[in-house]
Design a protein around this motif. Structure first.
Motif, PDB file in Angstrom:
ATOM      1  N   PHE A  88       0.829  -1.210   0.000  1.00 31.44           N
ATOM      2  CA  PHE A  88       0.000   0.000   0.000  1.00 31.44           C
ATOM      3  C   PHE A  88       0.861   1.256   0.000  1.00 31.44           C
ATOM      4  O   PHE A  88       0.543   2.248  -0.649  1.00 31.44           O
ATOM      5  CB  PHE A  88      -0.926   0.005   1.214  1.00 31.44           C
ATOM      6  N   ILE A  91       2.104   1.935  -3.586  1.00 34.71           N
ATOM      7  CA  ILE A  91       1.286   2.136  -4.786  1.00 34.71           C
ATOM      8  C   ILE A  91       1.299   3.585  -5.260  1.00 34.71           C
ATOM      9  O   ILE A  91       1.368   3.841  -6.447  1.00 34.71           O
ATOM     10  CB  ILE A  91      -0.167   1.618  -4.621  1.00 34.71           C
ATOM     11  N   ARG A 121       1.577  -4.421  -8.449  1.00 33.03           N
ATOM     12  CA  ARG A 121       0.297  -4.826  -9.033  1.00 33.03           C
ATOM     13  C   ARG A 121      -0.547  -3.608  -9.367  1.00 33.03           C
ATOM     14  O   ARG A 121      -1.629  -3.734  -9.921  1.00 33.03           O
ATOM     15  CB  ARG A 121      -0.482  -5.693  -8.031  1.00 33.03           C
ATOM     16  N   TYR A 122      -0.068  -2.458  -8.952  1.00 27.97           N
ATOM     17  CA  TYR A 122      -0.878  -1.239  -9.091  1.00 27.97           C
ATOM     18  C   TYR A 122      -0.740  -0.667 -10.498  1.00 27.97           C
ATOM     19  O   TYR A 122       0.358  -0.288 -10.907  1.00 27.97           O
ATOM     20  CB  TYR A 122      -0.423  -0.226  -8.055  1.00 27.97           C
ATOM     21  N   GLU A 124      -3.054   1.708 -11.690  1.00 27.90           N
ATOM     22  CA  GLU A 124      -3.833   2.942 -11.832  1.00 27.90           C
ATOM     23  C   GLU A 124      -2.904   4.168 -11.796  1.00 27.90           C
ATOM     24  O   GLU A 124      -1.700   4.035 -11.647  1.00 27.90           O
ATOM     25  CB  GLU A 124      -4.836   3.072 -10.685  1.00 27.90           C
TER      26      GLU A 124
ATOM     27  N   TYR B 345     -13.757   5.771  -0.256  1.00 30.17           N
ATOM     28  CA  TYR B 345     -12.555   6.408  -0.804  1.00 30.17           C
ATOM     29  C   TYR B 345     -12.509   7.864  -0.377  1.00 30.17           C
ATOM     30  O   TYR B 345     -11.477   8.373   0.064  1.00 30.17           O
ATOM     31  CB  TYR B 345     -12.582   6.266  -2.329  1.00 30.17           C
ATOM     32  N   PRO B 354      -3.071   1.358   5.155  1.00 32.54           N
ATOM     33  CA  PRO B 354      -3.881   0.429   4.369  1.00 32.54           C
ATOM     34  C   PRO B 354      -5.196   1.050   3.900  1.00 32.54           C
ATOM     35  O   PRO B 354      -5.608   0.845   2.764  1.00 32.54           O
ATOM     36  CB  PRO B 354      -4.136  -0.721   5.351  1.00 32.54           C
ATOM     37  N   ARG B 356      -5.951   4.447   3.753  1.00 36.52           N
ATOM     38  CA  ARG B 356      -5.713   5.612   2.898  1.00 36.52           C
ATOM     39  C   ARG B 356      -5.448   5.179   1.461  1.00 36.52           C
ATOM     40  O   ARG B 356      -6.001   5.717   0.519  1.00 36.52           O
ATOM     41  CB  ARG B 356      -4.521   6.413   3.434  1.00 36.52           C
ATOM     42  N   GLU B 357      -4.572   4.212   1.314  1.00 34.92           N
ATOM     43  CA  GLU B 357      -4.173   3.790  -0.028  1.00 34.92           C
ATOM     44  C   GLU B 357      -5.152   2.762  -0.594  1.00 34.92           C
ATOM     45  O   GLU B 357      -5.457   2.775  -1.777  1.00 34.92           O
ATOM     46  CB  GLU B 357      -2.758   3.198   0.012  1.00 34.92           C
ATOM     47  N   GLY B 358      -5.645   1.866   0.287  1.00 38.24           N
ATOM     48  CA  GLY B 358      -6.461   0.750  -0.184  1.00 38.24           C
ATOM     49  C   GLY B 358      -7.835   1.160  -0.686  1.00 38.24           C
ATOM     50  O   GLY B 358      -8.321   0.630  -1.688  1.00 38.24           O
ATOM     51  N   TRP B 361      -7.463   2.452  -4.108  1.00 35.91           N
ATOM     52  CA  TRP B 361      -7.132   1.389  -5.067  1.00 35.91           C
ATOM     53  C   TRP B 361      -8.393   0.609  -5.444  1.00 35.91           C
ATOM     54  O   TRP B 361      -8.682   0.378  -6.627  1.00 35.91           O
ATOM     55  CB  TRP B 361      -6.083   0.479  -4.447  1.00 35.91           C
ATOM     56  N   LYS B 364     -10.672   2.681  -7.634  1.00 35.55           N
ATOM     57  CA  LYS B 364     -10.153   2.883  -8.992  1.00 35.55           C
ATOM     58  C   LYS B 364     -10.317   1.625  -9.841  1.00 35.55           C
ATOM     59  O   LYS B 364     -10.601   1.705 -11.039  1.00 35.55           O
ATOM     60  CB  LYS B 364      -8.685   3.304  -8.924  1.00 35.55           C
ATOM     61  N   ILE B 365     -10.154   0.453  -9.223  1.00 32.87           N
ATOM     62  CA  ILE B 365     -10.309  -0.787  -9.984  1.00 32.87           C
ATOM     63  C   ILE B 365     -11.779  -0.963 -10.404  1.00 32.87           C
ATOM     64  O   ILE B 365     -12.075  -1.266 -11.566  1.00 32.87           O
ATOM     65  CB  ILE B 365      -9.837  -2.004  -9.164  1.00 32.87           C
ATOM     66  N   LYS B 368     -12.593   1.269 -13.133  1.00 33.49           N
ATOM     67  CA  LYS B 368     -12.023   0.788 -14.390  1.00 33.49           C
ATOM     68  C   LYS B 368     -12.889  -0.328 -14.968  1.00 33.49           C
ATOM     69  O   LYS B 368     -13.158  -0.349 -16.169  1.00 33.49           O
ATOM     70  CB  LYS B 368     -10.590   0.303 -14.128  1.00 33.49           C
ATOM     71  N   ASP B 378      -7.452  -7.648 -12.661  1.00 33.04           N
ATOM     72  CA  ASP B 378      -7.977  -6.586 -11.809  1.00 33.04           C
ATOM     73  C   ASP B 378      -8.950  -7.161 -10.786  1.00 33.04           C
ATOM     74  O   ASP B 378      -8.944  -6.751  -9.626  1.00 33.04           O
ATOM     75  CB  ASP B 378      -8.686  -5.521 -12.660  1.00 33.04           C
ATOM     76  N   THR B 381      -6.977  -8.873  -8.157  1.00 28.18           N
ATOM     77  CA  THR B 381      -6.415  -7.887  -7.234  1.00 28.18           C
ATOM     78  C   THR B 381      -7.497  -7.365  -6.296  1.00 28.18           C
ATOM     79  O   THR B 381      -7.319  -7.307  -5.083  1.00 28.18           O
ATOM     80  CB  THR B 381      -5.800  -6.709  -8.017  1.00 28.18           C
ATOM     81  N   LEU B 385      -7.734  -7.342  -2.024  1.00 24.73           N
ATOM     82  CA  LEU B 385      -7.535  -6.117  -1.238  1.00 24.73           C
ATOM     83  C   LEU B 385      -8.294  -6.069   0.089  1.00 24.73           C
ATOM     84  O   LEU B 385      -7.710  -5.665   1.103  1.00 24.73           O
ATOM     85  CB  LEU B 385      -7.869  -4.878  -2.089  1.00 24.73           C
ATOM     86  N   ILE B 389      -6.737  -4.925   3.874  1.00 28.78           N
ATOM     87  CA  ILE B 389      -7.077  -3.696   4.598  1.00 28.78           C
ATOM     88  C   ILE B 389      -7.654  -4.025   5.976  1.00 28.78           C
ATOM     89  O   ILE B 389      -7.282  -3.426   6.979  1.00 28.78           O
ATOM     90  CB  ILE B 389      -8.092  -2.842   3.805  1.00 28.78           C
TER      91      ILE B 389
END
Lengths: 784, 424
Positions: A88, A91, A121-122, A124, B345, B354, B356-358, B361, B364-365, B368, B378, B381, B385, B389
């Motif tokens: 994390f 990323i 794996r990121y 984006e 998000y 975990p 903040r970033e997760g 992520w 965004k997936i 997409k 994707d 992934t 996740l 988290i």
């Protein structure tokens, strides 16, 4: 109490966190936000470990150990949690270590090697953060920030100036100054060290070299009186950067910005490259031998009583020792280091410039009295100790001529016009002589002359000093130029004896103690030389217009009697300078200038305010043709026929200083015979006061480029409204004229209620202020 | 429609009156009698706590922790300053029960806060309302609070006794995370709403470093009647482990969305009937039974379970705050998750890594995938996740953001796969 980490039995005390126990036992736990000097944040989640029986991983930094519990830092749960956190963290972090200045000394890079994936794996878009200019010292690259908030906590807890904060939420959270502004803390550079990634880098060395190309040499701070330990990082024989060297007795792991960035001056264009001599009225470059010959011929032709040698208190003790020795071997005894001093009364009893207690002991005080000390900017490391005290609820009091900005809060403070500083201390003495159990033999003159009715605030502070077991009085370093400096020292001593306090005379230079010990002053009972004759101190040497002056590592503006000095030099037959830097104007006064290596380029020893001798090795080779002071002085002594072995080495000099100076017992008792307390400063009118800008304090920092961009170099003065009105100043205009004797200066006006009545506060930050006149002298303000 | 369901008897009892939020209505229903009695008798504090423990009341904010047990963490012997905080920062998507309690029965909340403050020995108490309550909700609560002050139910020397309890109202600035109890304490202290790490727990070191109890609006509004009617009365309603009434905020594809206070253990079917059944007589596809942060349950599972803590937990979800979101057969589950993921998000506080970033992520997936640019990798992934988290953050926000993603993929993976165009 005991726990097991990875099956290893570890002992702990109640309340210890797992990371502390693991660190003590050499068990590795990765971390970013945790820092043992800062409060716990537990936000990076890198230190997650397994607690036997718990289904969730526990953060080792914030979890207190539970007795007899088992923990694992290398189990699947622990390692997976750490690996997840690392993924994390990476990323949104740029994966471009080769172009990052932190590469090679980056905690994220190191831990990614152990806990990261091989491939990301990121897929984006990555977060990009706009950088804001936070001043000339710190280069930000906030896209690299991992939000560990070490810098934020540093500002709040250590520096005491809350400048950084986290703005925004979630992924868009940014670490930045709340308002777009420059960082103002005099200790801001430490944020660079504690930042685990390349988000905060040192601006002056940014993108100029790589970590693995540097060599490290330990060095001692040469800009304040505490002697912070630091490491010089050298790249291709140049100082590349400076970082703190841990010394828990002095600077812990911190360093002031002044010590960190002053090295930038080393290749300033005013450096002296080669020996020069005035031949037919023009300065010409000469060889070293030629210069030595000119010096010998000139000094031989002048009566030794007509020569004065003046040396900087920033020079190493080896230089100071050899300087006085060289001169005394030629029977030149008019030697002094106290060039910024103005008061020479009781000089035969000049007290040793020291603090009674070790620096780390300051943390154990519970009451402090500051006497006109701008300590946060003048002595940042000492101020940090006071801040620690403040956080432990110790009471800090101050008597000052300006409401200085401190990184701690004051319990009581008294704002006083510099003319009445002596009076207020006498109030203290008076009050204490009634209340204190420890009586001091106060000369009758005091009572006769000063009928001070101790003000309530004086009583409060005095009571506070008396009530606390461990108290300390610190006399500000900028008072050295005060016309009653000697008197202020005596009064401070009296108060400390009566209040049963420790005391400290703070000084502006790094080796004042060395100069005192090596006897670089005349007419003292406490000196190496057995010379009994009355000799000229710096003031008398200037006033008596001698034939020759030898000036060692000092600039003219370092002298309190700046203008008088120039007149005397102009009048002298032979002026010799040992200088690292010389301005065009100064050059014309010298007959010979010898290029002197700075302390960075020479081995040496500084003696700090607690009489701690700290030696350091040569950081890098001297600039161009310049030479180390000890070499030049030894050569000059050899030329005079001194009996020294030709192959003398630095170590021999150090050994000699050790045996002659260090091992000698000096009488450090403070006595004042025939004490006549008479106040000298009494201008009876508007008075100019104010210390030297902390980045203008000596010949090196004055030329450190980035440091000098921190503060505005505009000419300005601060006066309070009442004083302005009393002098009929039109306060709607922001400019006015100041006048001292026949000199005038157009300045910007800052209406500032932190200034006491009937005084003008000027921070001496450029030469024009010195051309205007002296501190603690009458000044006039006029409308434009 | 089953007529035998007991509805709106506790927190919504004033709804039967024309002027539900007035002091008269509340008094006419026996309001403040419990408080008067406590003040009059100087009831033993421990006795009140014991009553609440016996009642089996579980916190209505979402976690369902025993209220009495929480109160008993306070050391009554210590003379430290103690605080009570009423958590009225109701922000969980789907939940709107606290809003209506504060609107229609504010005095019950105030009386509950007073009893709780008294029981834990707090002299100062805060009611922290979410920023969006600025309109009617705040107005009604503030009016009730003024009435309570002017009748000396609150303040100094309450009703002639020596009891002093100050009650303050506070309006937040609209961050979801401040509903987390320790973030709320930070916010009350004037700091940024960042949850605190635990231990120390608020009952030991809470607001201004003092022992603090934080309870939900519905929990506190239930207290007066539990004390006056006794724990046996409360136990007789609901199930063994989930006694009492619970307000459910039913929303989504139903004919009569709204708040329904029913006994715990009421079958979902009955609750759905109360809410008028699914719109346009469609079939139920899925239900989120306790607010957006709990795992989704497919219609066929939830139709057969009762609405209490254990039954829903056994079915693989959580009762949470009681926000029942009903989705009919035409619902696009990827779009629903997209909306939920975007919420987490944008509401993550950003403090720990975990979450903040997760949360970004994951969003965004899904974004997409919706745009047709996603791949099988994707989805792989995305599946991994939530696990990374959950359980690794300071507060429960990480879990809250992870659970919907995990459950949506678990039950509706095909819908996600349908969005993949090129299979690589």
């Amino acid at each position: 109490m005991k726990i097991k980490i990875n099956n290893k039995e570890c002992v702990f005390d109640k309340g210890d966190t797992l990371i502390q126990i693991a660190d003590r036992n050499g068990i590795h736990i990765p971390r970013f936000c945790y820092h043992d000097k800062l409060s716990i944040a537990a936000n990076c989640r890198m230190c997650l470990i397994e607690q036997a029986g718990a289904n969730k991983p526990q953060p080792a930094c914030s979890t207190p150990a539970i007795e007899d519990q088992e923990y694992f830092t290398n189990s699947d749960l622990a390692l997976d949690s750490q690996k997840n956190t690392m993924e994390f963290l990476l990323i949104n972090h740029p994966l471009d270590c080769p172009v990052c200045d932190q590469g090679g000394m980056c905690e994220l890079q190191d831990l990614a090697l152990m806990h990261g994936r091989v491939k990301s794996r990121y897929k984006e878009d990555k977060r990009v953060v706009v950088d804001h200019n936070i001043g000339p010292l710190i280069k930000t690259n906030m896209t690299r920030c991992i939000h560990c908030t070490r810098c934020v906590r540093y500002g709040e807890e250590i520096a005491g100036i809350k400048e950084f904060g986290s703005i925004g939420r979630g992924e868009t959270m940014e670490i930045r100054t709340y308002l777009t502004s420059a960082i103002n803390s005099p200790m801001s550079g430490n944020m660079i060290d504690i930042c685990p990634v390349g988000a905060l880098n040192a601006s002056p060395s940014h993108m100029k070299g790589r970590t693995w190309e540097l060599e490290k040499v330990k060095f001692i701070s040469n800009h304040d009186c505490v002697g912070s330990n630091m490491d010089i990082h050298v790249l291709e024989n140049k100082v590349f950067r400076v970082v703190p060297h841990e010394n828990n007795k002095i600077n812990e792991i911190w360093l002031s910005d002044r010590d960190r960035f002053s090295y930038e001056a080393l290749d300033h264009n005013e450096r002296v490259k080669k020996p020069t001599a005035k031949i037919n009225g023009r300065h010409t470059e000469v060889e070293w031998d030629q210069a030595f010959e000119i010096i010998k011929n000139n000094l031989d032709s002048i009566n030794s009583n007509d020569v004065s040698g003046l040396i900087s208190a920033n020079s190493t003790i080896e230089e100071q020792y050899l300087f006085q020795k060289w001169l005394r071997e030629m029977d030149i005894n008019n030697i002094d280091y106290r060039v910024s001093q103005n008061d020479f009364r009781y000089q035969t009893e000049e007290p040793f410039p020291k603090i009674d207690i070790p620096i780390d002991d300051i943390e154990n005080m519970d009451s402090i009295l500051l006497i006109d000390s701008n300590i946060t900017y003048e002595q940042p490391i000492l101020s940090h100790k006071l801040r620690k005290l403040f956080l432990k609820n110790a009471k800090i009091n101050s008597i000052h001529t300006y409401n200085y900005t401190y990184n701690f809060d004051l319990e009581n403070s008294i704002l006083i016009n510099p003319n009445f500083l002596v009076d207020i201390l006498i109030d203290f003495v008076e009050y204490l002589s009634i209340t204190s159990n420890r009586k001091f033999d106060i000369p009758a003159e005091i009572r006769k002359k000063f009928k001070g009715n101790a003000k309530k605030s004086v009583q409060e502070i005095a009571k506070n000093l008396l009530a606390k077991k461990n108290s300390l009085i610190l006399l500000g370093s900028s008072l050295v130029s005060h016309p009653d400096y000697q008197l202020l020292k005596i009064l401070t001593n009296m108060i400390s004896i009566m209040a049963n306090s420790s005391k400290g005379y703070l000084v502006e230079n790094c080796n004042v103690a060395g100069a005192w010990l090596t006897g670089c002053m005349p007419n003292t009972t406490k000196k190496i030389s057995k010379d009994k004759n009355s000799r000229f101190n710096v003031l008398e040497a200037i006033n008596n217009k001698l034939d020759s002056y030898i000036i060692y590592n000092l600039e003219f503006i370092d002298f309190y009697h700046y203008k008088e000095l120039k007149k005397s030099l102009d009048n002298a037959k032979f002026v010799l300078g040992f200088q690292s830097f010389v301005t065009e104007e100064e050059k014309s006064f010298y007959d010979v200038i010898l290029p002197l290596a700075t302390a960075f380029e020479s081995p040496g020893t500084f003696v700090n305010i607690e009489n701690e001798w700290q030696s350091f090795a040569q950081g890098c080779k001297p600039y161009y043709m310049s030479k180390e002071g000890w070499k030049i002085l030894t050569k000059l002594r050899l030329q005079n026929g001194a009996s020294i072995d030709n192959s003398v080495d630095y170590i021999d000099v150090l050994n000699e200083v050790d045996s002659v100076v260090r091992n000698q017992k000096f009488n450090m008792e403070e006595k004042y015979n025939n004490l006549v307390i008479e106040k000298k400063l009494n201008t009876g009118s508007l008075t100019r006061f104010g210390g030297i800008d902390s980045y203008y304090i000596d010949n090196i920092v004055r030329r450190a480029d980035s440091l000098n961009k921190v503060n505005s170099k505009k000419n300005f003065i601060s006066v309070n409204k009442k004083t302005l009105e009393a002098n009929n100043i039109d306060i709607t205009k922001n400019k006015l004229i100041v006048r001292q004797n026949d000199n005038t200066l157009l300045v910007e006006l800052i209406i500032d209620e932190n200034v006491s009545d009937n005084s003008v506060y000027i921070i001496n930050s450029n030469k024009e202020y010195y051309e205007l006149g002296k501190r603690y002298q009458p000044i006039k303000i006029e409308n434009v | 429609m089953k007529n035998n369901i007991r509805i709106n008897e506790l927190c919504f009892s004033t709804l039967s009156s024309n002027n539900p939020n007035s002091l008269e209505t509340y008094l006419s229903q026996g309001g403040y009698s419990t408080w008067k009695k406590i003040v009059n008798d100087f009831t033993d504090k421990q006795e009140i706590i014991d009553l609440v423990v016996k009642s089996g009341l579980r916190g209505r904010g979402g976690a369902g922790f025993s209220t009495g047990k929480k109160w008993s963490f306070i050391n009554l012997e210590s003379d430290e300053i103690k605080y009570l905080v009423c958590n009225a920062d109701e922000s969980e998507p789907g939940t709107c029960k606290d809003r209506d309690i504060l609107r229609y029965n504010p005095h019950a909340v105030i009386e509950g806060m007073l009893i709780a403050s008294y029981a834990i020995g707090a002299n100062v108490s805060y009611c922290y309302l979410r920023g969006e309550f600025m309109g009617e909700v705040y107005k009604n609560f503030k009016q009730a609070l003024n009435e309570a002050y002017s009748n000396n139910f609150v303040g100094n020397n309450i009703l002639g006794s020596e009891i002093n309890i100050e009650l303050h109202d506070l309006i937040g600035a609209g961050a979801y995370i401040v509903g987390e109890e320790t973030a709320m304490l930070e916010s009350i202290e004037g700091k940024k709403g960042f949850p605190r790490y635990k231990p120390p727990f608020p009952a030991i070191k809470g607001l201004f470093n003092s022992p603090t109890i934080i309870n939900n609006v519905e929990t506190l509004a239930s207290i007066p009647k539990i004390i006056s009617n006794g724990p046996i009365w409360f136990n007789s309603i609901g199930t063994k482990d989930s006694p009492g009434f619970k307000c459910f905020s039913v929303s989504g594809h139903v004919n009569k969305p709204g708040n329904y206070e029913v006994p715990l253990g009421t079958p979902f079917k009955d609750l759905l009937e109360l809410a008028g059944g699914v719109k346009n007589n469609k079939k139920i596809k899925a239900v989120i039974p306790g607010g957006s942060s709990v795992p989704v349950l497919p219609g066929n599972i939830i139709m057969n379970i009762n609405m209490d803590y254990e039954s829903i937990a056994n079915a693989g979800s959580l009762l949470g705050s009681g926000a029942v979101i009903i989705m009919d057969e035409n619902t696009n589950m990827v779009k629903v998750l997209h909306r939920i993921a975007r919420f987490y998000y944008s509401e993550s506080c950003g403090q720990c890594t975990p979450c903040r970033e997760g949360t970004g992520w994951m969003y965004k997936i899904i974004d997409k995938l919706l745009s047709g640019k996603g791949s099988l990798k994707d989805i792989e992934t995305l599946e991994s996740l939530p696990n990374m988290i959950a359980s690794s953050t300071i507060c429960a926000f990480g879990d809250a953001a992870a659970m919907p993603v995990e459950s949506f993929i678990k039950y509706y993976k095909n819908e996600f796969l349908n969005y993949i165009k090129n299979e690589d």
